[in-house]
Motif scaffolding. Structure first.
Motif, PDB file in Angstrom:
ATOM      1  N   ASP A 185       0.836  -1.198   0.000  1.00  0.00           N
ATOM      2  CA  ASP A 185       0.000   0.000   0.000  1.00  0.00           C
ATOM      3  C   ASP A 185       0.875   1.254   0.000  1.00  0.00           C
ATOM      4  OD1 ASP A 185       0.871   0.407   2.711  1.00  0.00           O
ATOM      5  OD2 ASP A 185      -0.767  -0.871   3.394  1.00  0.00           O
ATOM      6  N   GLY A 186       0.229   2.404  -0.027  1.00  0.00           N
ATOM      7  CA  GLY A 186       0.940   3.675  -0.041  1.00  0.00           C
ATOM      8  C   GLY A 186       1.809   3.897   1.181  1.00  0.00           C
ATOM      9  N   GLY A 187       1.373   3.428   2.325  1.00  0.00           N
ATOM     10  CA  GLY A 187       2.173   3.569   3.538  1.00  0.00           C
ATOM     11  C   GLY A 187       3.483   2.809   3.442  1.00  0.00           C
ATOM     12  N   ALA A 188       3.425   1.607   2.860  1.00  0.00           N
ATOM     13  CA  ALA A 188       4.643   0.813   2.679  1.00  0.00           C
ATOM     14  C   ALA A 188       5.591   1.504   1.705  1.00  0.00           C
ATOM     15  CB  ALA A 188       4.297  -0.588   2.187  1.00  0.00           C
ATOM     16  N   LEU A 189       5.039   2.096   0.642  1.00  0.00           N
ATOM     17  CA  LEU A 189       5.885   2.829  -0.298  1.00  0.00           C
ATOM     18  C   LEU A 189       6.519   4.033   0.380  1.00  0.00           C
ATOM     19  CD1 LEU A 189       7.022   3.230  -3.155  1.00  0.00           C
ATOM     20  CD2 LEU A 189       5.008   4.649  -3.617  1.00  0.00           C
ATOM     21  N   HIS A 190       5.741   4.751   1.168  1.00  0.00           N
ATOM     22  CA  HIS A 190       6.255   5.911   1.895  1.00  0.00           C
ATOM     23  C   HIS A 190       7.450   5.509   2.758  1.00  0.00           C
ATOM     24  CE1 HIS A 190       6.019   9.775   4.023  1.00  0.00           C
ATOM     25  NE2 HIS A 190       6.254   9.069   5.114  1.00  0.00           N
ATOM     26  N   ASP A 191       7.301   4.442   3.525  1.00  0.00           N
ATOM     27  CA  ASP A 191       8.389   3.978   4.391  1.00  0.00           C
ATOM     28  C   ASP A 191       9.609   3.566   3.567  1.00  0.00           C
ATOM     29  OD1 ASP A 191       6.749   4.429   6.571  1.00  0.00           O
ATOM     30  OD2 ASP A 191       6.205   2.316   6.808  1.00  0.00           O
ATOM     31  N   LEU A 192       9.378   2.880   2.454  1.00  0.00           N
ATOM     32  CA  LEU A 192      10.470   2.453   1.590  1.00  0.00           C
ATOM     33  C   LEU A 192      11.242   3.659   1.056  1.00  0.00           C
ATOM     34  CD1 LEU A 192      10.299  -0.201  -1.181  1.00  0.00           C
ATOM     35  CD2 LEU A 192      11.237   2.037  -1.633  1.00  0.00           C
ATOM     36  N   LEU A 193      10.516   4.656   0.538  1.00  0.00           N
ATOM     37  CA  LEU A 193      11.174   5.834  -0.022  1.00  0.00           C
ATOM     38  C   LEU A 193      11.985   6.572   1.036  1.00  0.00           C
ATOM     39  CD1 LEU A 193       8.340   7.115  -2.386  1.00  0.00           C
ATOM     40  CD2 LEU A 193      10.462   5.927  -3.043  1.00  0.00           C
ATOM     41  N   TRP A 194      11.452   6.666   2.241  1.00  0.00           N
ATOM     42  CA  TRP A 194      12.171   7.326   3.334  1.00  0.00           C
ATOM     43  C   TRP A 194      13.424   6.554   3.717  1.00  0.00           C
ATOM     44  CZ3 TRP A 194      11.423  11.602   6.738  1.00  0.00           C
ATOM     45  CH2 TRP A 194      10.433  12.486   6.316  1.00  0.00           C
ATOM     46  N   PHE A 253      17.126  10.006  -0.188  1.00  0.00           N
ATOM     47  CA  PHE A 253      15.801  10.608  -0.009  1.00  0.00           C
ATOM     48  C   PHE A 253      15.844  12.106   0.312  1.00  0.00           C
ATOM     49  CE2 PHE A 253      12.160  11.894   2.534  1.00  0.00           C
ATOM     50  CZ  PHE A 253      11.122  11.587   1.667  1.00  0.00           C
ATOM     51  N   PRO A 254      16.724  12.570   1.213  1.00  0.00           N
ATOM     52  CA  PRO A 254      16.717  14.012   1.529  1.00  0.00           C
ATOM     53  C   PRO A 254      17.052  14.910   0.342  1.00  0.00           C
ATOM     54  CG  PRO A 254      17.963  12.773   3.176  1.00  0.00           C
ATOM     55  CD  PRO A 254      17.666  11.833   2.044  1.00  0.00           C
ATOM     56  N   TYR A 255      17.615  14.325  -0.712  1.00  0.00           N
ATOM     57  CA  TYR A 255      18.027  15.114  -1.870  1.00  0.00           C
ATOM     58  C   TYR A 255      17.129  14.879  -3.084  1.00  0.00           C
ATOM     59  CZ  TYR A 255      22.109  15.214   1.113  1.00  0.00           C
ATOM     60  OH  TYR A 255      22.938  15.364   2.188  1.00  0.00           O
ATOM     61  N   MET A 256      15.977  14.252  -2.860  1.00  0.00           N
ATOM     62  CA  MET A 256      15.088  13.884  -3.967  1.00  0.00           C
ATOM     63  C   MET A 256      13.809  14.714  -3.990  1.00  0.00           C
ATOM     64  SD  MET A 256      14.996   9.755  -3.936  1.00  0.00           S
ATOM     65  CE  MET A 256      16.435   8.756  -4.162  1.00  0.00           C
ATOM     66  N   THR A 257      13.347  14.953  -5.205  1.00  0.00           N
ATOM     67  CA  THR A 257      11.979  15.383  -5.446  1.00  0.00           C
ATOM     68  C   THR A 257      11.301  14.163  -6.056  1.00  0.00           C
ATOM     69  OG1 THR A 257      12.665  17.654  -5.863  1.00  0.00           O
ATOM     70  CG2 THR A 257      10.492  16.998  -6.692  1.00  0.00           C
ATOM     71  N   ILE A 258      10.191  13.738  -5.455  1.00  0.00           N
ATOM     72  CA  ILE A 258       9.564  12.471  -5.839  1.00  0.00           C
ATOM     73  C   ILE A 258       8.124  12.705  -6.277  1.00  0.00           C
ATOM     74  CG2 ILE A 258       8.865  10.191  -5.006  1.00  0.00           C
ATOM     75  CD1 ILE A 258      11.189  10.366  -3.002  1.00  0.00           C
ATOM     76  N   GLU A 259       7.762  12.049  -7.364  1.00  0.00           N
ATOM     77  CA  GLU A 259       6.379  12.085  -7.859  1.00  0.00           C
ATOM     78  C   GLU A 259       5.883  10.643  -7.939  1.00  0.00           C
ATOM     79  OE1 GLU A 259       4.257  13.075 -12.057  1.00  0.00           O
ATOM     80  OE2 GLU A 259       5.714  14.542 -11.337  1.00  0.00           O
ATOM     81  N   VAL A 260       4.758  10.365  -7.280  1.00  0.00           N
ATOM     82  CA  VAL A 260       4.228   9.008  -7.180  1.00  0.00           C
ATOM     83  C   VAL A 260       2.864   8.931  -7.867  1.00  0.00           C
ATOM     84  CG1 VAL A 260       3.412   7.218  -5.592  1.00  0.00           C
ATOM     85  CG2 VAL A 260       5.411   8.610  -4.991  1.00  0.00           C
ATOM     86  N   THR A 261       2.668   7.865  -8.644  1.00  0.00           N
ATOM     87  CA  THR A 261       1.376   7.599  -9.268  1.00  0.00           C
ATOM     88  C   THR A 261       1.005   6.143  -8.988  1.00  0.00           C
ATOM     89  OG1 THR A 261       1.893   9.145 -11.066  1.00  0.00           O
ATOM     90  CG2 THR A 261       0.090   7.595 -11.448  1.00  0.00           C
ATOM     91  N   ALA A 262      -0.141   5.928  -8.372  1.00  0.00           N
ATOM     92  CA  ALA A 262      -0.629   4.563  -8.154  1.00  0.00           C
ATOM     93  C   ALA A 262      -1.099   3.990  -9.488  1.00  0.00           C
ATOM     94  CB  ALA A 262      -1.770   4.572  -7.147  1.00  0.00           C
ATOM     95  N   LEU A 263      -0.838   2.700  -9.705  1.00  0.00           N
ATOM     96  CA  LEU A 263      -1.198   2.037 -10.958  1.00  0.00           C
ATOM     97  C   LEU A 263      -2.196   0.914 -10.707  1.00  0.00           C
ATOM     98  CD1 LEU A 263       2.410   1.662 -12.428  1.00  0.00           C
ATOM     99  CD2 LEU A 263       0.735   3.441 -12.976  1.00  0.00           C
TER     100      LEU A 263
END
Length: 95
Positions: A60-69, A74-84
């Protein structure tokens, strides 16, 4: 659940070279670990940019959030997420 993620990286130019090298080594190790786990399904470089397009398969989105963090960059990224989700006209959906 599948997510399309674009990550644009902007590491400060004045970052200490040793810190930069360590950061990049840790990022590579984490990316390889996630790919081996089957979570980071696709990883594509965007030509001419310090960017990538990735596909992640997570619960789910929460798992993706934790993974990205968890990514060292991560502190140097601009991230755009789209659910598929599956498209009804996709060959995989219409054998």
């Amino acid at each position: 659940m599948l997510f399309h993620v674009r990550m644009d990286v902007a590491i400060p130019h004045d970052l200490d070279p040793a810190l930069r090298a360590d950061l990049l080594a840790r990022e590579r190790a984490r990316a390889l670990e996630l790919q081996r786990q089957g979570v980071w399904v696709h990883l594509w470089r965007v030509v001419g940019r310090y960017s990538n397009i990735s596909v992640f398969e997570v619960p789910d989105g929460g798992a993706l959030h934790d993974l990205l963090w968890s990514l060292p960059l991560f502190p140097y990224m601009t991230i755009e997420v789209t659910a598929l989700t599956a498209h009804p006209s996709a060959l995989a959906e219409n054998p």
